[in-house]
Design an enzyme around this catalytic site. Sequence first.
Site, short mmCIF file in Angstrom:
data_model
loop_
_atom_site.label_atom_id
_atom_site.label_comp_id
_atom_site.label_asym_id
_atom_site.label_seq_id
_atom_site.Cartn_x
_atom_site.Cartn_y
_atom_site.Cartn_z
N HIS A 260 -7.65 -3.10 5.58
CA HIS A 260 -7.44 -3.95 4.39
C HIS A 260 -8.42 -5.13 4.36
CE1 HIS A 260 -3.72 -1.70 4.19
NE2 HIS A 260 -3.34 -2.31 3.08
N GLY B 245 -9.84 1.38 2.20
CA GLY B 245 -8.68 2.27 2.10
C GLY B 245 -7.68 1.82 1.05
N HIS C 19 -1.14 7.10 -3.34
CA HIS C 19 -0.47 5.81 -3.32
C HIS C 19 -0.61 5.15 -4.69
CE1 HIS C 19 0.13 1.55 -2.20
NE2 HIS C 19 0.74 1.99 -1.11
N GLU D 125 4.50 6.12 -0.72
CA GLU D 125 4.63 5.25 -1.90
C GLU D 125 3.82 5.82 -3.06
OE1 GLU D 125 3.12 1.64 -0.07
OE2 GLU D 125 5.13 1.00 0.43
N GLU E 228 7.38 0.96 -6.84
CA GLU E 228 7.10 -0.32 -6.19
C GLU E 228 6.77 -1.41 -7.22
OE1 GLU E 228 3.87 -2.37 -3.18
OE2 GLU E 228 4.15 -0.19 -3.08
N CYS F 38 4.73 -3.87 -6.98
CA CYS F 38 3.29 -4.08 -7.13
C CYS F 38 2.66 -3.03 -8.04
CB CYS F 38 2.60 -4.06 -5.76
SG CYS F 38 2.77 -5.60 -4.83
N CYS G 12 4.00 -8.10 -0.09
CA CYS G 12 2.99 -8.08 -1.16
C CYS G 12 3.57 -8.39 -2.53
CB CYS G 12 2.29 -6.73 -1.17
SG CYS G 12 3.41 -5.30 -1.25
N CYS G 13 4.85 -8.03 -2.78
CA CYS G 13 5.38 -8.08 -4.13
C CYS G 13 5.68 -9.49 -4.65
CB CYS G 13 6.61 -7.19 -4.25
SG CYS G 13 6.28 -5.43 -3.97
#
Length: 676
Positions: free
Chosen positions: A160, A209, A270, A322, A338, A340, A415-416
């Site tokens: 990341h 990624g 994803h 996901e 999700e 996000c 993250c959300c």
Amino acid sequence: MLHPEVHPDPTVAYRVAARSGPAQPTPDAVATLHPLGLDDVRLDPAGLLGQWQARNAAATLPHCVAQLREGGALDNLRRLRGDGDVGAFTGMWFSDSDVYKTLEAAAWELARPQPGTELRDFLESTVALLAQVQDADGYLNSYVMTERPDRRWQELHWSHELYCAGHLFQAAVATARVGLGDLLETVARRLADLLLDRFGPDGVEAVCGHPEVETALVELYRTTGHRPYLDLARRFVDLRGRGLLNAERFGPVYLQDHVPVRDAEEVAGHAVRQLYLLAGVVDVAVETGDASLLAAARRLWDSAYLTKTYVTGAHGSRHRDEAYGDPYELPPDRAYAETCAAVASFQWNWRMLLADGAHRYADEMERVLYNAVAGSTALDGTHFFYSNPLQLRTGHDGSDEDAPGQRMPWYACACCPPNLARLMASVQAYTATGDAEGLQLHLYAAGTLHATVHGRAVRITVRTGYPWSGRVEVTVRAESTEPWTLALRVPGWCQDYRIEADGADVTVGDGYLRLTRDWSSSTPVTLELAMPPRLVAAHPYVDAVRGCLALMRGPLVYCLEQADLPPGTRLEDVRLDPASPMGTTALPGGPPDAVALTVGGTVARPGPAGLYRAGATSPDGPSDQVTLSAVPYFLWGNRDPGPMRVWIPVDTATAPTGGRPHPGGPGSTGGPAPIG
């Protein structure tokens, strides 16, 4: 106007004016519509969108800042400074991105007057920290720098590193555009220039990624005018699908590395990564005039929204990876959906709307905003869903944070919440646009709009109770007598409407009412969107909800909750009577003017015991008639935890003429229980 705090750069051909919003195409972009300035739209805090933005400022954003401090994300960065009171690295290896998203949210919020200094102190101290701990060559990633310094850029399939860099770039864009100094932009550009050195035209062929850096690089170009940032974004898009990532652990589809973007036929893998990638694809396409990229985005939009999107606008039907599933694979109880991904869908559709101007993109923005995005946050603004199912069964074990039975204050993968904070802090920037003909209103929200049309000032006031009411009152006042066009969106769900616009030439096309006239006098316009309750059926290929219907009113999806059923009733025994009249009622404890729905149904008494039964059908036992109360999906889970469902099985024994009780009649539950 040039941004006053960006240093001169000989490569700059264009700079975005200060105070622009999160996504701002350049004047040379191949876009149909352009956003208004960040300050051009002010939401009325009495309206629902205004309420959400105020709650975000008062509760969600401070909560995110507190969690960054308590959870260790800020300490991870402080370790790089050598602070002696900081322990070992904690949390996810990409926790830097949570800091950057919160910084972006803080910047958008600080564009409005603030009653205190806490938010500004957080932003200024965190930006100073980042400047202190950045490597001399521009590299910045707390996990790699402290835990894996010998693996820099070597594990892009999972590290990341570029994803975190992208969120840093977007935070820097926000601070630059609202005039909060140039220090964070300097930090971001040093890292971006390092990316150019390593991954530019003569550098390493690689991609991240987790896509996100693509759209961020384009926005950094739009702010600074430095063309190499755009070129690098295009290079990353073009390198997708060439198998450059180590896919042994995750697989190439999960990583969005299985097929070149221009050749892709359906969304896959994803969901968040797919949607972020497509947002960047559109950004690159409109800035470079790449018709093939934009054609691919349209094709993948059809795949996503015609075969793989939930009725709430949510994306991602598989907990495994996901991910998107097959076409029409949309199980309500196993929906990953999700948060996000909902935010990313909103962002992608905004970019498609700017590129094409088609109403379907605004329709999807509205659907996902009022359902999937809104439903992720509790009324207190400090509890959140990560995944957003459309059904919660009786006996559901909600202890796993991957599928909780109620909203949680934070997540290991956080993250959300900061993603929600940055969207809601800037949501007013997504409501309206302009073009050479005039202005367009896409999302109806009470507030005021200031813009310039044909070089002269325009003020628009919107009064509406939307989405509870379909009445939208618009008052327009322009300085110039030169005619121009105001376009009002007629949502795709609306089957009947009425427009009052004295003196305007009214035309209808592609989901918009276009009103052309001289607006120099204070001119009222009233749009009435019919908003009756309605039943919605899924495509017959969606096997998981065959024999079920959903309840909707306006843009809102509704659901049944255990709290509104008669005592002793199990939600799985409830059936919907499609022949019963549907009605509306007030929703106590909800937002002002909130509306619940009522409809007739039955509660079946359980039939013979046993998991399976002999025969061609599995009939229910005797049934009792009842009036069902449904609440907006975005409000579910604000009472005691309990079962919920959007898709309701139909009572197959119901005669066409009904015979069920009218809302409020015998068998009524007495209306919905108070929310909150």
